[in-house]
Motif scaffolding. Structure first.
Motif, mmCIF file in Angstrom:
data_model
loop_
_atom_site.group_PDB
_atom_site.id
_atom_site.type_symbol
_atom_site.label_atom_id
_atom_site.label_comp_id
_atom_site.label_asym_id
_atom_site.label_seq_id
_atom_site.Cartn_x
_atom_site.Cartn_y
_atom_site.Cartn_z
ATOM 1 N N PHE A 129 -29.018 -72.507 19.824
ATOM 2 C CA PHE A 129 -27.488 -72.526 19.232
ATOM 3 C C PHE A 129 -27.023 -73.720 18.820
ATOM 4 N N TRP B 126 -29.928 -71.773 12.771
ATOM 5 C CA TRP B 126 -28.713 -71.583 13.674
ATOM 6 C C TRP B 126 -27.923 -70.462 13.688
ATOM 7 N N ILE B 127 -27.546 -69.704 12.753
ATOM 8 C CA ILE B 127 -27.175 -68.918 12.543
ATOM 9 C C ILE B 127 -27.698 -67.697 12.910
ATOM 10 N N VAL C 64 -30.765 -74.684 9.627
ATOM 11 C CA VAL C 64 -29.242 -73.885 9.517
ATOM 12 C C VAL C 64 -29.967 -72.318 9.613
ATOM 13 N N LEU C 65 -30.787 -71.810 9.298
ATOM 14 C CA LEU C 65 -31.025 -70.650 8.874
ATOM 15 C C LEU C 65 -31.312 -69.781 10.903
ATOM 16 N N ILE D 194 -26.301 -67.437 16.789
ATOM 17 C CA ILE D 194 -25.760 -66.263 16.281
ATOM 18 C C ILE D 194 -25.298 -65.237 16.105
#
Length: 244
Positions: A121, A39-40, A36-37, A43
């Motif tokens: 991503f 992915w963030i 999740v990190l 971005i």
């Protein structure tokens, strides 16, 4: 990434698939939380670099013109050698002012960095879908963890290369758009013409993009261990000492 996505599609369409089993609890485990990190941060990496727009400004005094502001607007992907300063006046300083371009083409480093961020991503989305909904398939099929491990190792290395390449390019961009660019402008050396550097758009967001590149490198590098633990390579390494 492509191999993992193909494997994912083949499993999703397989009649032997056990079905969707959503478990958001995996997001609290290192494997899911780090993804999740990643992915963030991917971005933020492509947004801070790919979304930048700026301009550099000079004050020009020449024949019949006093303190005229000329500007050159630049943006991602930073092909500065195609960016031209506006002319000081319609008569172009009595004919002494020729088209003045910024120096350098940094598109390869910038596009490499942004493309990697976009691919990371997309991969994180695919991986999270598998982790959350098809963890049982992921664990039962040894190809998934091995592919995931290979992609993680390669991505960590690419973040290392792309971040340092982009950081070097950014330093050159600052040189090309700052006061140090004036000595290379031939039109500013014409008799009776003076050029003074006025300003350039702040590049704090580009500095931040380098920071996110480094964070992505650390995250993907650190995640290698947690992905490795789910592979049969790790299981075999634990069984060998027991057999001895």
């Amino acid at each position: 990434w492509c191999g993992f996505l193909r494997s994912l599609l083949s499993v999703l369409v397989s009649p032997r698939m056990a079905g969707l089993r959503v478990d958001f609890g995996l997001l609290l485990e290192p494997l899911g939380f780090i993804k999740v990190l990643e992915w963030i941060f991917s971005i933020f990496a492509f947004a801070t670099c790919g979304g930048f727009q700026g301009e550099t400004t000079l004050q020009v005094s020449c024949k019949g013109v006093a303190n005229k502001t000329v500007t050159a607007a630049f943006a991602y992907p930073f092909r500065l050698n195609t960016v031209v300063f506006s002319a000081p006046d319609p008569k172009r300083c009595g004919g002494t002012w020729t088209d003045v371009y910024l120096v350098g083409n940094f598109s390869s480093s910038a596009q490499f960095f942004v493309t990697l961020a976009v691919l990371s991503f997309l991969y994180c989305i695919a991986a999270l879908v598998v982790y959350i909904g098809y963890k049982h398939v992921y664990q039962q099929n040894s190809k998934f963890p091995l592919t995931d491990l290979a992609v993680t190792v390669i991505t960590a290395f690419l973040w290392l290369v792309s971040t340092f390449s982009w950081a070097t390019a950014l330093a050159d961009i600052k040189m090309s758009t700052g006061a140090s660019a004036i000595p290379g402008i031939e039109s500013c050396k014409a008799p009776g013409t003076t050029c003074r550097f006025a300003s350039v758009t702040s590049m704090k967001t580009l500095n931040v993009s380098v920071v996110f590149g480094l964070l992505n490198m650390v995250l993907w590098g650190g995640n290698i261990w947690f992905v490795y633990k789910d592979t049969n390579l790790h299981n075999q390494s634990k069984r060998i000492p027991q057999q001895n």
